[in-house]
Design a protein around this motif. Sequence first.
Motif, mmCIF file in Angstrom:
data_model
loop_
_atom_site.group_PDB
_atom_site.id
_atom_site.type_symbol
_atom_site.label_atom_id
_atom_site.label_comp_id
_atom_site.label_asym_id
_atom_site.label_seq_id
_atom_site.Cartn_x
_atom_site.Cartn_y
_atom_site.Cartn_z
ATOM 1 N N LEU A 43 -45.286 -17.902 -30.774
ATOM 2 C CA LEU A 43 -45.917 -17.182 -29.668
ATOM 3 C C LEU A 43 -46.882 -16.112 -30.167
ATOM 4 O O LEU A 43 -47.896 -15.835 -29.505
ATOM 5 C CB LEU A 43 -44.840 -16.556 -28.777
ATOM 6 C CG LEU A 43 -43.976 -17.560 -27.998
ATOM 7 C CD1 LEU A 43 -42.876 -16.834 -27.236
ATOM 8 C CD2 LEU A 43 -44.835 -18.376 -27.032
ATOM 9 N N LEU A 47 -50.485 -15.947 -28.363
ATOM 10 C CA LEU A 47 -50.746 -14.877 -27.401
ATOM 11 C C LEU A 47 -51.468 -13.721 -28.071
ATOM 12 O O LEU A 47 -51.507 -13.604 -29.290
ATOM 13 C CB LEU A 47 -49.424 -14.391 -26.793
ATOM 14 C CG LEU A 47 -48.587 -15.478 -26.094
ATOM 15 C CD1 LEU A 47 -47.268 -14.902 -25.612
ATOM 16 C CD2 LEU A 47 -49.360 -16.082 -24.925
ATOM 17 N N ASP A 51 -51.062 -9.353 -24.327
ATOM 18 C CA ASP A 51 -49.969 -10.102 -23.702
ATOM 19 C C ASP A 51 -48.620 -9.519 -24.119
ATOM 20 O O ASP A 51 -47.706 -9.373 -23.293
ATOM 21 C CB ASP A 51 -50.030 -11.585 -24.097
ATOM 22 C CG ASP A 51 -51.211 -12.308 -23.485
ATOM 23 O OD1 ASP A 51 -51.639 -11.915 -22.388
ATOM 24 O OD2 ASP A 51 -51.715 -13.253 -24.117
ATOM 25 N N TYR A 52 -48.499 -9.203 -25.405
ATOM 26 C CA TYR A 52 -47.268 -8.579 -25.890
ATOM 27 C C TYR A 52 -47.034 -7.239 -25.203
ATOM 28 O O TYR A 52 -45.898 -6.860 -24.904
ATOM 29 C CB TYR A 52 -47.333 -8.390 -27.411
ATOM 30 C CG TYR A 52 -46.673 -9.491 -28.189
ATOM 31 C CD1 TYR A 52 -45.379 -9.343 -28.671
ATOM 32 C CD2 TYR A 52 -47.332 -10.680 -28.447
ATOM 33 C CE1 TYR A 52 -44.770 -10.358 -29.395
ATOM 34 C CE2 TYR A 52 -46.731 -11.701 -29.177
ATOM 35 C CZ TYR A 52 -45.452 -11.525 -29.645
ATOM 36 O OH TYR A 52 -44.848 -12.538 -30.358
ATOM 37 N N ALA A 174 -47.219 -21.000 -22.967
ATOM 38 C CA ALA A 174 -48.164 -20.224 -23.776
ATOM 39 C C ALA A 174 -49.359 -21.079 -24.188
ATOM 40 O O ALA A 174 -50.503 -20.615 -24.185
ATOM 41 C CB ALA A 174 -47.460 -19.655 -25.000
ATOM 42 N N GLY A 179 -49.965 -16.703 -20.765
ATOM 43 C CA GLY A 179 -49.882 -15.320 -21.204
ATOM 44 C C GLY A 179 -48.470 -14.774 -21.160
ATOM 45 O O GLY A 179 -47.507 -15.437 -21.555
#
Length: 489
Positions: A43, A47, A51-52, A174, A179
Amino acid sequence: MTNTEEIQLIQSEIGDKAGRGLRWSLVGTLAAKIGSFAMGLVLARLLTPADYGTFGIATAALAVLMHINDVGLIAAVVQWRGKLEDMAPTAATLAAVFGVVVYGAFWIAAPAYSAFSGDGNAVGVVRLLTLVIVIDGLTAVRSAKLMRDFQQDKLIIANTAGLVFQAAISIPLAVMGAGAYSFAWGQVASAAVTGILVTIFARVPLRVGFEREIAGKLLKYGFPLAISLGIEAIVMNVQLAIVGRISGQELLGFYVLAFNTSMWAQTILGTAIRYVSVAGFSRLSETDDRALANGVHKSVPMLVSVVAPIVALMSVLATPLIALLYGGRWAPAAPVLMLLVGLTFVRMVTGLAMDALMGAGATRSTLWIYLGWSVALIPALWYFTESFGIKGAAIAQTGIGVLVAIPLTALALQHANVALRPLGPPLVRPLLATVLAAAVAVLVARFTGPYPIVQLLTAGAAGLLVYIPLVVPREQLRRFPGMLRRSPA
């Protein structure tokens, strides 16, 4: 058989059950962590840091609500002194009702919370992810029953199945560009699968009921605990809202990655220990006044001996670790990781002490600890984040943990008749060995070239080769080769 012999036999049986449960918890959480780690690597490449950051805001809300929504009923069920079947219907009803009510209240509050955190677009992700608390409320008593009976193997099976479903949903989403929603949908699916399996494994009849006297006893124990754990969650997660508001979503994304990486030891060891520690300390406190203190005196040095070198080596090797695992674009997370692993050490030591206090029924002490911790942390976190950015946030978290949380926890243990002096001598050797191992790792890393994997392997191995002979008794080291040759049977 004398009364003393009976007590010793009971304590031995508790120790055997707790040991079996801890072994299962360690194996299961290690497997789960490997799986979530692999998913995180995928991920992180699919991403963006933003997004995190958005997911971090939603995760912070979920972490707080998860500790509040069952009003401490999981721990109350584990610690319950009577028959489970007498209180299960009342506890299940309370947990389910509180879960729905808390979710409904936060569904309304989600826009205001997201705006405060600096990301008004996070509302949908927040509302979706916090649906997990409803599932948790419906299955709380069943999870507690498995912990109470030291059936950690069944909990691990349920959690592992949930992780598989999470990966099967999050990664394709993803890839399709979902997202932060890819994280959220995966966790909701994981919670649902885990909840179904826990319900099947626990074999607690699905009965609805309410007895005022039982409810009063459960809430008397659980309510202060729920408040204290809620404050603990605020202490650990308010950082994300503050960092997001002050530094923006991209820098928050780097901070979230560093924070999640710093929590590896906490996730593996801390989760495994908590599965059995509250039940173990609770059973010990029933047998003898000195049993709880003895349990703490044995557990804390053992925990420090395992955690201290992990934390130290992750700190001094943070830069090559981030570069190897996540790639160059995540480099700003390395200085934050270097500091935040200190918070992991604080959380694990204080967490074990909290479990002992909970096992003894001293939930008000845990409340005062977390109140003091939060009062000191929030202004420090705001000031240091504004002054020094995400690195400042890490300084505030670790610094307040060392200077405030540990002393408050020590005072609470003394108030619970757990003497602290016996803890001193067993801690000297592992702490000094940790400092030496970290120094050796730094020195070796400087002479092993620019390749992160070479730095990690050589410097990490050098640090461990220094640490292990200094801390592990020679007799155990001599027996180790024979243990490796011994057949599993």
